[in-house]
Design an enzyme around this catalytic site. Sequence first.
Site, PDB file in Angstrom:
ATOM      1  N   HIS A 167       0.813  -1.230   0.000  1.00 36.70           N
ATOM      2  CA  HIS A 167       0.000   0.000   0.000  1.00 36.70           C
ATOM      3  C   HIS A 167       0.845   1.278   0.000  1.00 36.70           C
ATOM      4  CE1 HIS A 167      -3.592  -2.331   0.452  1.00 36.70           C
ATOM      5  NE2 HIS A 167      -3.262  -2.786   1.644  1.00 36.70           N
ATOM      6  N   ASP A 210      -2.530 -10.771  -2.327  1.00 33.82           N
ATOM      7  CA  ASP A 210      -3.104 -10.259  -1.080  1.00 33.82           C
ATOM      8  C   ASP A 210      -4.568  -9.869  -1.341  1.00 33.82           C
ATOM      9  OD1 ASP A 210      -1.943  -8.772   1.692  1.00 33.82           O
ATOM     10  OD2 ASP A 210      -3.724  -7.820   0.844  1.00 33.82           O
ATOM     11  N   HIS A 235      -6.180  -7.403  -0.461  1.00 28.30           N
ATOM     12  CA  HIS A 235      -6.344  -5.971  -0.710  1.00 28.30           C
ATOM     13  C   HIS A 235      -5.582  -5.581  -1.974  1.00 28.30           C
ATOM     14  CE1 HIS A 235      -6.762  -6.540   3.706  1.00 28.30           C
ATOM     15  NE2 HIS A 235      -7.803  -5.751   3.520  1.00 28.30           N
ATOM     16  N   ASP A 239      -4.440 -12.969   3.373  1.00 32.41           N
ATOM     17  CA  ASP A 239      -5.691 -12.516   3.992  1.00 32.41           C
ATOM     18  C   ASP A 239      -6.927 -12.833   3.155  1.00 32.41           C
ATOM     19  OD1 ASP A 239      -4.548 -10.686   2.264  1.00 32.41           O
ATOM     20  OD2 ASP A 239      -4.619  -8.992   3.655  1.00 32.41           O
TER      21      ASP A 239
HETATM   22 ZN   LIG Z   1      -4.054  -7.331   2.723  1.00 31.19          ZN
END
Ligand SMILES: [Zn+2]
Length: 306
Positions: free
Chosen positions: A123, A160, A162, A243
């Site tokens: 991120h 991931d 996200h 995740d």
């Molecule tokens: Zn994540």
Amino acid sequence: MSLPVYTHSACLGHDTGPGHPESSQRLAAVIQALHEHLPGLDWREAPRATRGQLLRVHDEHLLEAVLEHAPAARTQLDPDTVLSPSSGEAALRAAGAGVAAVDAVMHGDAERAFCAVRPPGHHATGGQAMGFCLFNNAAVAAAHALDKHGLSRVAVVDFDVHHGNGTQAIFEAEPRVLYLSSHQQGLFPHSGSRRERGLGNIMNLPLPPGTGSRMFQEAWVERLLPELEAFRPQLVLISAGFDAHWRDPLAQMQLDAADFAWLTGELCAIAGQHAAGRTVSLLEGGYDLQALRECSVAHVRALLPA
Ligand SMILES: [Zn+2]
């Protein structure tokens, strides 16, 4: 040839505070599970990333914020992202792990390598730490492969749950990097739509909550793996977040450890065809400790040399 695993005890010292999902227990669980289930891994101490390596993708202000103003106590960079007194050292080692792993596979010292590190990275943008991430470890590794090793086709594959908005932002105007991401739609950081294509080198596959093994594997087989294959990567970097596992408290996907092992195998096969096998995986998210143990073991087992 054994599998190099880069880590550093400093990565455990990044203290996000009580109740924070991105805790040092995560990395401790991964390291313990790998020791327990996969004896014989080639454990290596991650070096610090240098300023020059970080500045390939980050700006001076971010380096200053993370490294030069070490707080006396925990401070919030944003509601999710914490800087503790030892975070700078952890961030340097996490980014340095990826650089060292790239050097190892480029020098033929190993075919594949894993980086058991935190804070995670995908991120973090060029100028901003966010989403539990301080420096973008995978981006620093990719830029090192381009600049130091002269590669012209580096793939960053991000499973991931996200979207890796930081990695995408750093490379959306860099044709030598292909960024592929599957992620749960509607989650933080609310980017990663199919329309975001960069120069054609960005490929996002948002998946609905509840996506399970069959749909996940079909999506990769139909949409993302053919892109990777067509790119003919000279190096495959993996942003390995776990995740999307069904146990994870921050998402609602329904994957299990076998899905991560399957995808890892597919990525290694493509790297084997085009990149002399060169594959470097970096730990990103994953917030259920049991799932993290199972998934990291399954993933690293799939990275082991045959
Ligand atoms: Zn994540």
